[in-house]
Design a protein around this motif. Structure first.
Motif, PDB file in Angstrom:
ATOM      1  N   THR A  26      -7.511 -11.971  -2.228  1.00 24.94           N
ATOM      2  CA  THR A  26      -6.840 -13.100  -2.877  1.00 24.94           C
ATOM      3  C   THR A  26      -5.473 -12.633  -3.371  1.00 24.94           C
ATOM      4  O   THR A  26      -5.124 -11.451  -3.260  1.00 24.94           O
ATOM      5  N   PHE A  27      -4.736 -13.555  -3.966  1.00 32.49           N
ATOM      6  CA  PHE A  27      -3.401 -13.255  -4.478  1.00 32.49           C
ATOM      7  C   PHE A  27      -3.444 -12.060  -5.437  1.00 32.49           C
ATOM      8  O   PHE A  27      -2.588 -11.173  -5.379  1.00 32.49           O
ATOM      9  N   ALA A  28      -4.467 -12.024  -6.300  1.00 37.48           N
ATOM     10  CA  ALA A  28      -4.557 -10.945  -7.305  1.00 37.48           C
ATOM     11  C   ALA A  28      -4.677  -9.572  -6.651  1.00 37.48           C
ATOM     12  O   ALA A  28      -4.239  -8.570  -7.226  1.00 37.48           O
ATOM     13  N   ASP A  29      -5.249  -9.514  -5.453  1.00 37.16           N
ATOM     14  CA  ASP A  29      -5.447  -8.214  -4.785  1.00 37.16           C
ATOM     15  C   ASP A  29      -4.146  -7.639  -4.216  1.00 37.16           C
ATOM     16  O   ASP A  29      -4.090  -6.448  -3.893  1.00 37.16           O
ATOM     17  N   LEU A  30      -3.122  -8.464  -4.072  1.00 38.77           N
ATOM     18  CA  LEU A  30      -1.915  -8.018  -3.362  1.00 38.77           C
ATOM     19  C   LEU A  30      -1.229  -6.847  -4.054  1.00 38.77           C
ATOM     20  O   LEU A  30      -0.572  -6.030  -3.419  1.00 38.77           O
ATOM     21  N   SER A  31      -1.369  -6.767  -5.392  1.00 39.36           N
ATOM     22  CA  SER A  31      -0.681  -5.693  -6.113  1.00 39.36           C
ATOM     23  C   SER A  31      -1.465  -4.380  -6.085  1.00 39.36           C
ATOM     24  O   SER A  31      -0.982  -3.353  -6.551  1.00 39.36           O
ATOM     25  N   ASN A  32      -2.690  -4.405  -5.535  1.00 40.47           N
ATOM     26  CA  ASN A  32      -3.522  -3.196  -5.549  1.00 40.47           C
ATOM     27  C   ASN A  32      -3.682  -2.571  -4.172  1.00 40.47           C
ATOM     28  O   ASN A  32      -4.610  -1.803  -3.945  1.00 40.47           O
ATOM     29  N   LEU A  33      -2.801  -2.893  -3.237  1.00 37.61           N
ATOM     30  CA  LEU A  33      -2.983  -2.407  -1.874  1.00 37.61           C
ATOM     31  C   LEU A  33      -2.095  -1.200  -1.610  1.00 37.61           C
ATOM     32  O   LEU A  33      -0.965  -1.135  -2.088  1.00 37.61           O
ATOM     33  N   SER A  34      -2.636  -0.278  -0.821  1.00 35.69           N
ATOM     34  CA  SER A  34      -1.820   0.853  -0.381  1.00 35.69           C
ATOM     35  C   SER A  34      -1.245   0.510   0.988  1.00 35.69           C
ATOM     36  O   SER A  34      -1.897  -0.161   1.795  1.00 35.69           O
ATOM     37  N   ALA A  35      -0.035   0.953   1.246  1.00 32.98           N
ATOM     38  CA  ALA A  35       0.583   0.686   2.556  1.00 32.98           C
ATOM     39  C   ALA A  35       0.388   1.861   3.508  1.00 32.98           C
ATOM     40  O   ALA A  35       1.114   2.038   4.477  1.00 32.98           O
ATOM     41  N   ASP A  36      -0.607   2.689   3.230  1.00 33.42           N
ATOM     42  CA  ASP A  36      -0.917   3.818   4.094  1.00 33.42           C
ATOM     43  C   ASP A  36      -2.415   3.779   4.406  1.00 33.42           C
ATOM     44  O   ASP A  36      -3.224   3.969   3.483  1.00 33.42           O
ATOM     45  N   PRO A  37      -2.848   3.520   5.631  1.00 34.56           N
ATOM     46  CA  PRO A  37      -2.029   3.313   6.828  1.00 34.56           C
ATOM     47  C   PRO A  37      -1.287   1.977   6.792  1.00 34.56           C
ATOM     48  O   PRO A  37      -1.591   1.142   5.933  1.00 34.56           O
ATOM     49  N   PRO A  38      -0.333   1.789   7.707  1.00 29.53           N
ATOM     50  CA  PRO A  38       0.489   0.590   7.685  1.00 29.53           C
ATOM     51  C   PRO A  38      -0.330  -0.684   7.529  1.00 29.53           C
ATOM     52  O   PRO A  38      -1.414  -0.837   8.105  1.00 29.53           O
TER      53      PRO A  38
END
Ligand code: ATR
Length: 300
Positions: free
Chosen positions: A6-18
């Motif tokens: 959900t929207f709330a999860d977007l700030s807790n994501l790692s961009a590794d792997p892409p």
């Protein structure tokens, strides 16, 4: 990772792997994760690709979060495609023409919106029927999201003839009006004969069908197994190719009616495959591993 973020999860994501993904409302049904992850795996590229459920109100802030996180790119499904187009920094002509973006590429915070629906459909018609859209006289049923994307692509390709039929005829007329400039060309038929808007009614269709090669259902009629065929077998003919953008159910009432009439048929799975393959090619700059993607769709 949870099945649907959900929207709330977007700030807790790692961009590794892409990090890639698909946004929508609803999005739980989306087959894009199976399709895209199969492609990344086949190419040996590690990647994440979650489904992300967003309301229309959350979309602008979500796009900013995804720009910064950073997502390398993402897909977009209903109902966000038109709104997303207004939020990106650059628009590919494909998205301008379709009036919406189903694919975003994020290059160091600069977002470009694309639409791969129309171009994916062209590849699908080539694969399923061995035909080039440019050579065809095409009847598009529906003037909503899918109908518009296909009719716009027909105009971009310069198909021989385009008839747009819609239950609410004003919407078909409005769409045809927007596409009219593209039909003033040196082709044999004049603009008035090459482009036409009609009501989605049996009598009106029956008057056109003998000068049509390909019928495409872009309406939502057929999504429910109980829906009656959007056209009955008696107005369809053996010379036709009939394509339904719906793939769930795999055989809609329209496709059954078309088979009864002796026409060739295909469903929207090939369009799903090719719009996804084109998105993957935009993100990676590589040719898509189509066989792996096709297999993933067949298995999911
Ligand atoms: P939107 O219209 O909001 O873009 P859509 O799902 O993309 O939504 O479009 C639905 C399309 O399916 C429209 O062309 C709609 O016709 P109307 O414009 O007259 O509403 C068409 N549609 C939906 N149910 C239908 C039905 N039972 N018979 C024929 N056409 C139908």
């Amino acid at each position: 990772m949870a099945d649907v973020l959900t929207f709330a999860d977007l700030s807790n994501l790692s961009a590794d792997p892409p990090l890639y993904g698909v946004i929508g409302h609803p999005v739980a049904h989306s087959r894009s994760p199976a399709l895209q992850l199969a492609a990344f795996q086949a190419a040996g590229l590690p990647a994440q690709y979650p489904r992300i459920e967003l309301t229309p109100e959350e979309l602008p802030a979500a796009v900013e979060a995804m720009r910064r996180r950073p997502f390398a790119g993402w897909n977009c499904t209903v109902p966000h495609k038109p709104a997303l187009l207004a939020l990106v920094d650059a628009r590919d002509p494909s998205a301008e023409a379709a009036g919406g973006a189903n694919t975003v590429l994020n290059e160091n915070g600069r977002l470009t919106g694309f639409s791969t629906d129309g171009p994916g459909w062209v590849r699908a018609i080539r694969e399923d029927f061995g035909l080039d859209v440019r050579d065809l006289r095409i009847l598009v049923l529906g003037a909503g999201g899918a109908g518009q994307a296909i009719a716009c692509q027909c105009a971009l390709e310069g198909c021989e003839r385009l008839v747009i039929a819609n239950r609410t005829p004003e919407k078909a007329r409005e769409l045809a009006g927007r596409l009219a400039p593209r039909f003033h060309s040196t082709k044999l038929l004049g603009a008035d004969l090459r482009l036409k808007a009609i009501p989605l009614e049996e009598a009106a269709i029956a008057r056109e069908i003998h000068t049509i090669d390909l019928v495409v259902n872009g309406t939502s009629s057929g999504l429910r197994p109980s829906d009656p065929p959007v056209l009955p077998a008696r107005v369809l003919q053996p010379h036709l190719c009939v394509y339904d953008t719906i793939y769930q159910p795999a055989r809609t009432g329209l496709l059954r009616a078309a088979q009864e009439a002796g026409a060739r048929t295909a469903n929207g799975l090939s369009m799903l495959l090719h719009q996804g393959a084109l998105a993957w090619e935009i993100w990676t700059g590589r040719p898509a591993p189509l066989d792996a993607m096709r297999l993933a769709l067949q298995q999911n």
